[in-house]
Design a protein around this motif. Structure first.
Motif, PDB file in Angstrom:
ATOM      1  N   UNK A  18      35.452  41.357  33.105  1.00 61.73           N
ATOM      2  CA  UNK A  18      36.064  40.033  32.914  1.00 61.73           C
ATOM      3  C   UNK A  18      37.480  40.004  33.475  1.00 61.73           C
ATOM      4  N   UNK A  19      38.259  41.067  33.274  1.00 60.27           N
ATOM      5  CA  UNK A  19      39.623  41.111  33.821  1.00 60.27           C
ATOM      6  C   UNK A  19      39.599  41.146  35.345  1.00 60.27           C
ATOM      7  N   UNK A  20      38.667  41.887  35.911  1.00 58.43           N
ATOM      8  CA  UNK A  20      38.563  41.957  37.379  1.00 58.43           C
ATOM      9  C   UNK A  20      38.183  40.593  37.957  1.00 58.43           C
ATOM     10  N   UNK A  21      37.269  39.893  37.293  1.00 63.52           N
ATOM     11  CA  UNK A  21      36.881  38.566  37.773  1.00 63.52           C
ATOM     12  C   UNK A  21      38.033  37.579  37.656  1.00 63.52           C
ATOM     13  N   UNK A  22      38.855  37.706  36.639  1.00 61.24           N
ATOM     14  CA  UNK A  22      40.020  36.832  36.508  1.00 61.24           C
ATOM     15  C   UNK A  22      41.005  37.080  37.641  1.00 61.24           C
ATOM     16  N   UNK A  23      41.199  38.330  38.011  1.00 61.37           N
ATOM     17  CA  UNK A  23      42.113  38.648  39.112  1.00 61.37           C
ATOM     18  C   UNK A  23      41.559  38.138  40.438  1.00 61.37           C
ATOM     19  N   UNK A  24      40.232  38.269  40.637  1.00 60.07           N
ATOM     20  CA  UNK A  24      39.628  37.797  41.880  1.00 60.07           C
ATOM     21  C   UNK A  24      39.676  36.279  41.991  1.00 60.07           C
ATOM     22  N   UNK A  25      39.583  35.594  40.882  1.00 61.61           N
ATOM     23  CA  UNK A  25      39.572  34.133  40.924  1.00 61.61           C
ATOM     24  C   UNK A  25      40.960  33.554  41.141  1.00 61.61           C
ATOM     25  N   UNK A  26      41.985  34.345  40.964  1.00 60.15           N
ATOM     26  CA  UNK A  26      43.338  33.888  41.217  1.00 60.15           C
ATOM     27  C   UNK A  26      44.047  33.368  39.986  1.00 60.15           C
TER      28      UNK A  26
END
Length: 139
Positions: A105-113
């Motif tokens: 979830x943290x990685x997806x938040x970083x990828x989404x900007x």
């Protein structure tokens, strides 16, 4: 008169037969041994019954609570399948799914900007000024 035996009695009576009015020591010994045996067997039963709970203490808290509930259900319903399920659950170490999911979830938040960690931070409130001021006078 007390020294005479009944004509049908044998000359030598066994040691555990007592005279009328005397205490029966064999009955007392058997009663104490039986009481001690019942208490020891009951203690052993409860020690074995609590075995899954003691084994689950080394695991995770949720797993320990589930094992404890299964042991209580088994104790009150006398269905041993609950005890066996609790024992198996205590023996098996459940995998940790929450840590990898949080990382994903943290990685997806970083990828989404968008970074929710920065948005969630609230600036600290300023400390209130003291209402009483201490004034020192020099003498």
């Amino acid at each position: 008169m007390a020294d005479t035996l009944h004509p049908a009695a044998i000359e030598h009576l066994p040691v555990f037969i007592t005279a009328p009015g005397q205490s029966d020591w064999l009955f007392t010994v058997v009663a104490v041994v039986l009481l001690a045996a019942v208490l020891m067997i009951g203690n052993l039963y409860f020690q074995i019954h609590a075995l899954p709970e003691r084994m689950a203490h080394r695991g995770k808290k949720v797993q320990m609570e589930i094992v404890a509930v299964l042991a209580l259900i088994s104790l009150f319903t006398h269905n041993h399948i609950f005890w066996i399920a609790g024992l198996l659950l205590a023996l098996i170490d459940l995998p940790d799914f929450s840590t990898p999911m949080g990382s994903i979830a943290q990685s997806l938040e970083k990828l989404s900007g968008r970074d929710t960690a920065e948005e969630a931070t609230v600036p600290p409130e300023p400390e209130p000024e003291p209402k009483i001021k201490i004034v020192r006078e020099s003498i």
